[in-house]
Each structure stands twice: as structure tokens, then as C-alpha cells.
Design an enzyme around this catalytic site. Structure first.
Site, PDB file in Angstrom:
ATOM      1  N   ASP A 269       0.834  -1.201   0.000  1.00  0.00           N
ATOM      2  CA  ASP A 269       0.000   0.000   0.000  1.00  0.00           C
ATOM      3  C   ASP A 269       0.874   1.258   0.000  1.00  0.00           C
ATOM      4  O   ASP A 269       1.861   1.342   0.747  1.00  0.00           O
ATOM      5  CB  ASP A 269      -0.851  -0.031   1.287  1.00  0.00           C
ATOM      6  CG  ASP A 269      -1.820   1.129   1.386  1.00  0.00           C
ATOM      7  OD1 ASP A 269      -2.727   1.191   0.554  1.00  0.00           O
ATOM      8  OD2 ASP A 269      -1.662   1.965   2.297  1.00  0.00           O
ATOM      9  N   GLU A 329       1.191  -0.500  -5.140  1.00  0.00           N
ATOM     10  CA  GLU A 329       0.268   0.595  -5.422  1.00  0.00           C
ATOM     11  C   GLU A 329       1.142   1.778  -5.837  1.00  0.00           C
ATOM     12  O   GLU A 329       1.588   2.572  -5.014  1.00  0.00           O
ATOM     13  CB  GLU A 329      -0.566   0.969  -4.194  1.00  0.00           C
ATOM     14  CG  GLU A 329      -1.671   1.925  -4.594  1.00  0.00           C
ATOM     15  CD  GLU A 329      -2.214   2.779  -3.459  1.00  0.00           C
ATOM     16  OE1 GLU A 329      -3.203   3.490  -3.690  1.00  0.00           O
ATOM     17  OE2 GLU A 329      -1.629   2.783  -2.357  1.00  0.00           O
TER      18      GLU A 329
HETATM   19  C1  NOJ Z   1      -4.221   3.375  -0.541  1.00  0.00           C
HETATM   20  C2  NOJ Z   1      -5.424   2.488  -0.314  1.00  0.00           C
HETATM   21  O1  NOJ Z   1      -5.769   1.871  -1.524  1.00  0.00           O
HETATM   22  C3  NOJ Z   1      -6.514   3.403   0.203  1.00  0.00           C
HETATM   23  O2  NOJ Z   1      -7.757   2.741   0.254  1.00  0.00           O
HETATM   24  C4  NOJ Z   1      -6.097   3.880   1.576  1.00  0.00           C
HETATM   25  O3  NOJ Z   1      -7.059   4.800   2.046  1.00  0.00           O
HETATM   26  C5  NOJ Z   1      -4.733   4.603   1.493  1.00  0.00           C
HETATM   27  N1  NOJ Z   1      -3.770   3.874   0.710  1.00  0.00           N
HETATM   28  C6  NOJ Z   1      -4.153   4.757   2.881  1.00  0.00           C
HETATM   29  O4  NOJ Z   1      -3.694   3.495   3.364  1.00  0.00           O
END
Ligand code: NOJ
Length: 607
Positions: A269, A329
Site C-alpha cells: 500500500d 500501489e
Molecule cells: C491506498 C489504499 O488503496 C486506500 O484505500 C487507503 O485509504 C490509502 N492507501 C491509505 O492506506
């Protein structure tokens, strides 16, 4: 660039599976006990032993690497599927999905053609950001079940040939994590330096101008020791200090802990945001305001710092010991940035997500062609997503309200036939629609409450999975945590399974083909008819085999001619064609594909 800055939200090895016995060790043990029964081992016995050991070693290597005959790591041929656990299937009828719910749907997933599930965070959490605020990395939140439920899911998934990928939230923890509770307790606490604490510039003035991606200053004052802590996301999500080696060791150990429990990898993430400039330079400010009414900033000093790559190399080193995959991500701005995430020596992420693909928000062959070509020129294996729990569903982004189902098939015909690994977001395969709340008081996602009405939050793309036409779409017998969209009556698994023309049936046939067709698995991407403004066409070319994919991105009939002879082929035989799509030999000797509005044609080429 942050999620919001990207403009998305509003419109926007497995040698360690439980019970696994290493083949060489098993055979050696068997031979040992046999040789103990006989008296002296003979010469022939040793030759046989040698032969068996060599054979076993080869078999073990193949199994450990789980590679196919073409030596592809398992994750290159796998189809991934993202599950937002709150919304997938609720086994205990409390209105929130859970791990046993996921386990009950493994047959469905297998039958769809899924090889790996990425489960969004299911660890203990105060749920401020629905699990992206973790308070214990080595457990399961009671609302989702227990560790025993996880082990059961893991075993069952493995028997279905489905890998489990967990979501590793490594930029920040929850403010309720014991690490943070210790850290904030005093300036001299053992874990003070595990987070980023600074004095303000003056009374009531944060250390610098950095803004949270979720609105407001990225600094939260804490009166315990009169300092500010840094949070890129919500104040309840304090950023870890990755410059502290103890943080790194603790977080690396978390991944080992789960690998030993059988997981096959992690989706990492918010990797862009792991590091910040230690000198806290102010970010450059742009004119205008964002959806939260804050100044617009370029995250020059708190995003994509080079130190991120050291962490990724470390995580990859561990992942490689477990034949695991790391998905990132990664909100990259261009292919150079994407390449950095693969690592100079292919030693970082195997699957950094290409979100630039999702930014092609209209059915434009030219724009898709450009983005696909760019990703194909990247240094690593492409990863395609068209939607996720932070992005408006593809059904709405591309739909025209008239041909929506056909357009959903068109998009499936695209991202499931490209060279690369696709990640399907749950519900895309049945044409689920983004259904945002209509009243502020119904919003669950905090950014939606803060940014209302410009920013409605992400509830709309997180609604319960639509299993059937029964109450609550078969998701739960209790009132679901988010309302079920009215479309469950027309778009659900049960009904679509019976309809050969449904979006679901289309997904199933493309995925079935993709798993067995060598050209779709391994073939090069070769663009065709590159001037065509309405139809996107390409070959997937593998040695002497090829598949032709033709996608009509317009609402009117199209006829497209192909001269396949220059690629050594003479005709195209339909494998999958949506209603009204067909192929015939043209008068000039070429092939002509006819497509209905938003039609798809996938054909095997023959010599
Ligand atoms: C990216 C995640 O996909 C999202 O849902 C989240 O709110 C943020 N990172 C913070 O962890």
C-alpha cells in the site's frame, strides 16, 4: 502524486504452505528408515538413491519455483482478483463480509478463472480507513474472523489452486498500534523515533506546509510531549519512520510471519510515500484549491523519494526466498517512474500497477494504444487494472448508459487479453455499478464526509457483491454495512451464470481462453491498424501462433480489414466474438472483421 492529486476519487514459493513437506526430505526420510531395516546398503542401493535424489531435486526445484514449462514465474500467468473483505460475502450475518465468506466463494472464483486473490486489509484495526489503519500486523480483525479462519481459508484456497495475497500497509500504522501508543507516550519513549515527530514552527504552527492526501495539514499536534507527528493520510494513520532500522526490521519480519503461514505475496500500500525529506522543505504550491479547500501542492519532498527503492529491494529479497510476488500501489506519472519500481536489476516489485492505464477514461483507441505501447516498452512485466476500491468502477467510467454491458465486455476483451497480469476488482465481472451515497449523512468513508459534496468518498465502489436476487443480493441476511445497489436485480452472479450473453459469461470465456492459449499467455503485443480512431486491434504473437483481438470502441458498426500475410498468416478463426461480430475473407485477399457497437472479436490465426 497522491491519489487525490491524480484526480481519481471523485470521478475519479510456496514451499511454506501449512502441511507442506519438502519432497527431497520426505524421500530421504523414507529411504533412511528402509535402509535401517536392511543390514548393509549395497552399491546398487546407492545408485538408486543417487538417481532418486537427483530426480527429486529437480522436481523440488520446479515445485518450489512453481514455474511452467516456459519458465514463467507463477504470477505472470495468474489472474488476480481483488477482494474488499467487508463487501464480498458475509458468513455470520452481521452485515460485514468475512474470511469464511470468502472461503465459501472459492468454487465461484475458481470457476471464474481466478488464480490469486488479493484481500484488502483484514488485520485488527479501528477501521477509521476500513483496515488501512492497522493496529496489529500479525492477527485477523475479529470482524473478519480468526487466525484459524485464515489458516482454513489458506488451506482451502491452496486446494483450489488459488494463491492468497495480503495487503501490506507499510507507510503508516493505526494511532492505536502499540508502537504508536509507546511512541507518543513521551519524548524519550523506546519507540519515539518509530514515527515522525517534530516541533512546530511556532505556537499553533505545524513544522511545514505539507498537506494530508485526505485533507488538511499532514501534521497533528499531540499535547503529551508538545510535538507534531506526520500523517500522509488520516491523523489516525501516523507515518512510520522508515529511516529507523528497527522499523524496517519489524516490518520485514511481518512479511516473513505471513509467508510462513502460506501467503504468496503482498500488495504494498502507498509505497510512493514511505519517505520524507528529513529537512522538511516546504512543498511547492500551485494556484487553486483541491476538493477539500486546501491549497494545491506538488508533493516534491514527501513522495517517491529514492530511499523507497532500498526498502523495496529488501522486501523483494525476502519475497524471493518464498517465491512470493510483490504488487505495488504505484501512482507513476510515466514509464521512467514505473521502470524504477521494477528495479534496475529487476530486484524490486514484480508487479507495479500501471494506473496510467486507468487514467484513459474514455474509449479512445489512440490513447489506449499509446498507453499499452508505453507499458510494453517498460523493463518489466505489465500489470493491468481498470478499477479498484479507490477508483470509480469501469462500468460507469466507460459506460454510455445505453450499451453499458457491451462496454463492460469490451473492457474485459481488452485488459484480459493484453500481455501482462490482470487484476480484476470484485464485481467488475458482473458489471457492478458505482453507487455513491446521495446524502452526506449516509457517507461511511471519512474523506466523503470531509469533502462533501465535491468529494463523495469511496463508498460507491465498495458496495456489497451482488450474488443473487434475494434480499441484500445474497451478501448477508443482516443489513449490509453499505446499501446494495438497486442493480442487483439485473446484475448478479446467479442470473448471469444462466445467461450465455451476460458480462459474467463473457469474463468466464475470455479467462478460460487466456489460461489455455499460448499466444495470449506469452505472446508479444503487436499493434495493428494504428491510425484507426474507432477500433483498437492487436495481435498476440507467440512463435508460429497468433491471436487477433479487435475491439470496437464506438457505438456504431465497424468493418476493419487486416492484411495478416505480413505476419505469416492467412485467416482468422473466431474464438470469442460478441453478438454481431464476425470475420470473412475480403475481395483483396485480406480478412475483414465486422463488429457491432462496442463489439469484440478474438480470433486464432492460421497459416
Ligand atoms: C491506498 C489504499 O488503496 C486506500 O484505500 C487507503 O485509504 C490509502 N492507501 C491509505 O492506506
Amino acid at each position: 502524486m497522491g491519489l487525490l492529486a491524480a484526480g481519481f476519487f471523485p470521478l475519479f514459493a510456496r514451499s511454506h504452505k501449512k502441511g507442506y513437506t519438502h519432497p527431497v526430505r520426505a524421500i530421504t526420510l523414507k529411504l533412511r528408515s528402509r535402509s535401517a531395516l536392511s543390514c548393509m546398503p549395497t552399491k546398487r542401493f546407492y545408485s538408486v538413491l543417487f538417481f532418486i535424489l537427483c530426480f527429486s531435486l529437480l522436481a523440488a526445484t520446479a515445485q518450489t519455483n512453481n514455474q511452467d514449462a516456459e519458465s514463467h514465474p507463477w504470477w505472470q500467468h495468474a489472474v488476480f482478483y481483488e477482494i474488499y473483505p467487508r463487501s464480498f460475502a458475509d458468513s455470520n450475518n452481521d452485515g460485514i463480509g468475512d474470511l469464511n465468506g470468502i472461503a465459501s466463494k472459492l468454487d465461484y472464483l475458481k470457476n471464474l478463472g481466478v488464480d490469486a486473490i488479493w484481500i484488502s486489509p483484514c488485520f485488527p484495526s479501528p477501521q477509521v480507513d476500513f483496515g488501512y489503519d492497522v493496529s496489529d500486523y500479525e492477527n485477523i480483525d475479529p470482524m473478519y474472523g480468526t487466525l484459524a479462519d485464515f489458516d482454513h481459508l489458506q488451506k482451502d484456497a491452496s486446494q483450489h489452486g488459488i494463491h492468497i495475497i495480503l495487503d501490506f500497509v507499510l507507510n503508516h500504522t493505526s494511532d492505536q498500534h502499540p508502537w504508536f501508543l509507546d511512541s507518543k507516550s513521551s519524548r524519550t519513549s523506546a519507540q519515539r523515533d518509530w514515527y515522525i515527530w517534530r516541533d512546530g514552527k511556532g505556537p499553533g504552527q505545524p513544522p511545514n506546509n505539507w498537506l494530508s492526501d485526505f485533507g488538511g495539514s499532514a501534521w497533528q499536534f499531540d499535547s503529551t510531549a508538545n510535538q507534531y507527528y506526520y500523517h500522509y493520510f488520516y491523523p489516525q494513520q501516523p507515518d512510520l519512520n522508515w529511516r529507523n532500522p528497527e522499523v524496517k526490521d519489524a516490518m520485514f519480519d511481518v512479511t516473513r510471519w505471513w509467508y510462513k503461514r502460506g501467503v504468496s505475496g503482498f500488495r504494498l500500500d502507498a509505497v510512493d510515500t514511505l519517505f520524507e525529506d528529513p529537512n522538511l522543505h516546504d512543498n511547492p504550491v500551485l494556484p487553486g484549491k483541491n476538493a477539500f479547500g486546501d491549497a494545491r501542492e506538488i508533493n516534491k519532498y514527501n513522495d517517491k523519494l529514492p530511499e523507497v527503492h532500498d526498502v523495496l529491494r529488501g522486501l523483494r529479497n525476502i519475497a524471493d526466498q518464498y517465491n512470493a510476488v510483490l504488487i505495488g500501489e504505484t501512482w507513476t506519472n510515466d514509464i521512467a517512474e514505473l521502470n524504477r519500481y521494477y528495479g534496475h536489476n529487476h530486484d524490486e516489485l514484480q508487479l507495479p500497477m500501471d494506473f496510467l492505464f486507468t487514467m484513459v477514461n474514455k474509449l479512445s483507441p489512440a490513447e489506449f494504444r499509446k498507453q499499452i505501447a508505453a507499458v510494453n516498452s517498460a523493463s518489466g512485466w505489465p500489470t493491468f487494472v481498470i478499477s479498484n476500491h479507490d477508483i470509480v468502477r469501469s462500468y460507469d467510467r466507460y459506460g454510455d448508459a445505453v450499451h453499458d454491458d457491451q462496454i463492460a465486455k469490451l473492457m474485459a476483451g481488452l485488459y484480459l487479453t493484453l500481455r501482462g497480469t490482470p487484476i480484476i476488482y470484485y464485481g467488475e465481472e458482473i458489471g457492478m455499478k458505482t453507487t455513491p451515497p446521495t446524502r452526506k449523512e449516509d457517507v461511511k468513508d471519512p474523506i466523503g464526509r470531509r469533502g462533501w459534496p465535491k468529494e463523495k468518498g469511496r463508498d460507491g465502489e465498495r458496495t456489497p457483491m451482488q450474488w443473487d436476487e434475494s434480499t441484500n443480493a445474497g451478501f448477508s441476511k443482516a443489513k449490509p454495512w453499505l446499501p446494495v445497489p438497486p442493480t442487483y436485480k439485473t446484475h448478479n452472479v446467479a442470473d448471469e451464470s444462466k445467461d450465455p450473453n451476460s458480462v459474467l459469461s463473457f469474463y468466464r470465456s475470455v479467462l478460460k481462453l487466456r489460461h489455455t492459449n499460448q499466444a495470449l499467455l506469452d505472446g508479444d503485443y503487436v499493434p495493428l491498424n494504428e491510425d484507426d480512431q474507432k477500433v483498437l486491434s492487436y495481435l498476440r504473437l507467440y512463435k508460429d501462433q497468433a491471436v487477433l483481438v479487435v475491439l470496437n470502441m464506438s457505438g456504431v458498426w465497424q468493418k476493419v480489414g487486416f492484411d495478416l500475410s505480413k505476419h505469416g498468416f492467412s485467416s482468422a478463426n473466431p474464438l470469442i466474438a460478441t453478438e454481431k461480430s464476425s470475420v470473412h475473407h475480403g475481395s483483396g485477399g485480406g480478412n475483414v472483421v465486422t463488429l457491432g457497437p462496442y463489439g469484440v472479436f478474438i480470433g486464432q490465426l492460421s497459416k
